[in-house]
Structure formats: structure tokens, C-alpha cells
Design a protein around this motif. Sequence first.
Motif, PDB file in Angstrom:
ATOM      1  N   UNK A 280       0.815  -1.218   0.000  1.00 55.85           N
ATOM      2  CA  UNK A 280       0.000   0.000   0.000  1.00 55.85           C
ATOM      3  C   UNK A 280       0.847   1.266   0.000  1.00 55.85           C
ATOM      4  N   UNK A 281       2.075   1.151  -0.494  1.00 62.25           N
ATOM      5  CA  UNK A 281       2.975   2.305  -0.562  1.00 62.25           C
ATOM      6  C   UNK A 281       3.184   2.671  -2.026  1.00 62.25           C
ATOM      7  N   UNK A 282       3.061   3.948  -2.339  1.00 63.78           N
ATOM      8  CA  UNK A 282       3.196   4.403  -3.714  1.00 63.78           C
ATOM      9  C   UNK A 282       4.205   5.546  -3.772  1.00 63.78           C
ATOM     10  N   UNK A 283       5.115   5.470  -4.737  1.00 62.61           N
ATOM     11  CA  UNK A 283       6.081   6.534  -4.971  1.00 62.61           C
ATOM     12  C   UNK A 283       5.746   7.207  -6.291  1.00 62.61           C
ATOM     13  N   UNK A 284       5.578   8.529  -6.256  1.00 61.65           N
ATOM     14  CA  UNK A 284       5.253   9.285  -7.457  1.00 61.65           C
ATOM     15  C   UNK A 284       6.323  10.331  -7.712  1.00 61.65           C
ATOM     16  N   UNK A 285       6.855  10.351  -8.926  1.00 59.34           N
ATOM     17  CA  UNK A 285       7.843  11.359  -9.311  1.00 59.34           C
ATOM     18  C   UNK A 285       7.106  12.549  -9.905  1.00 59.34           C
ATOM     19  N   UNK A 286       7.309  13.722  -9.294  1.00 64.98           N
ATOM     20  CA  UNK A 286       6.625  14.947  -9.699  1.00 64.98           C
ATOM     21  C   UNK A 286       7.676  15.973 -10.116  1.00 64.98           C
ATOM     22  N   UNK A 287       7.544  16.496 -11.322  1.00 63.82           N
ATOM     23  CA  UNK A 287       8.445  17.524 -11.824  1.00 63.82           C
ATOM     24  C   UNK A 287       7.732  18.871 -11.701  1.00 63.82           C
ATOM     25  N   UNK A 288       8.400  19.858 -11.100  1.00 66.31           N
ATOM     26  CA  UNK A 288       7.842  21.201 -10.955  1.00 66.31           C
ATOM     27  C   UNK A 288       8.591  22.134 -11.909  1.00 66.31           C
TER      28      UNK A 288
ATOM     29  N   UNK B  24       8.574  10.517 -14.895  1.00 73.71           N
ATOM     30  CA  UNK B  24       7.691  11.440 -14.173  1.00 73.71           C
ATOM     31  C   UNK B  24       6.260  10.919 -14.208  1.00 73.71           C
ATOM     32  N   UNK B  25       5.585  11.035 -13.074  1.00 67.69           N
ATOM     33  CA  UNK B  25       4.192  10.626 -12.970  1.00 67.69           C
ATOM     34  C   UNK B  25       3.246  11.810 -13.079  1.00 67.69           C
TER      35      UNK B  25
END
Length: 177
Positions: free
Chosen positions: A6-14, A73-74
Motif C-alpha cells: 500500500x505504498x506508492x512513490x510518485x515522481x513529480x516535476x515542478x 515522471x508521474x
Amino acid sequence: MESLKNRTLLKVIVLGDSGYVYKKFNRQYKATIGADFVTKELHIEDKSVTLQIWDTAGQERFHSLGAAFYRGADCCVLVYDVNDLKSFETLNTWHSEFLKQANPMEPETFPFVLIGNKTDVDGGNNRVVADMRAMEWCGAKGNIPYYETSAKEDVNVDEAFWGVAQKTLSSELKQNM
């Protein structure tokens, strides 16, 4: 998107207005390429979600980083200063540069979020980009979510990143159906 139970890693680019993440969160890591890298932990329903946030601090040199920086990237968060018309006018460039470099499988449905920052400046009296104009821009880009924040005053920032996580997770669910 990587999941462990139940662990999720999301890559977010700003991309966009300079140093957005740095102003809000403690800097945890300064990448050798110069982008600020922070993580933000959230809990959404029964999931533990870690946002891995890469902020280019609006530096033009990141335009040339190429696919390696954007790969995996997500979600892409576009940020502009509500008091600076030029920062708003460059959103199309940032948007298309991201799509070009990241080359997502489904560019029309890739999750983007727009943040209008610095709503605190001079009590909003210096504002040059109306929220309606920003919402119209979002509508033209596939109705992407829009948030107005003050990173300096910590107004609506957590809500914006909560929205980033929800938008990204719902997009991932649709792609896996």
C-alpha cells in the motif's frame, strides 16, 4: 509509479516560477544538477503516498537537461507567479517542453496541475493574472486542476500537493484499466 503493497512513490516535476518547493518544504537534497529534490509523505485512503518532487527553480538551463531528467515522471506541476505576466505567458513553453522531453505514452491524458503562486504579495493588489484567465488556460489544456497558493505564507500548498497526488493516482488507475 512504483508500488510496494500500500505504498506508492510518485515522481513529480515542478516547472515554472522559481524555487516553489524550496520555499515551502525543507530542502532535503540538492541534486548535482542543481534541482531541488524533496519528498512529501501523504496518506490517501489506505495508501501511503510519497511524492518525490523535483523543482528546477525555474532555471532556463533545465530546458536542456533532456529526457533523463524528465524520465519516469508521474505528474508535472506548472507554477507561475500571479503578479508576473511573463511567468504566466511562459506556461505554454514549459508545458510543451515537458511533453517533448518526457515523451509520455498518452500526452493528452498525462497528469498536469497548475499552481498560481504568490497570492500573498501586497495583499493581492499587484496581481496581474486573474484566476479566470488561469482557469481558461487549464480548460484549453484538458481541464487540468488549478490551485492558488502562497508558498511563503503556507496557504493552500498542502491542498495543492494533495490534489497532485489524487490527480496522478486517478490517472494511473485509468491507464491500468
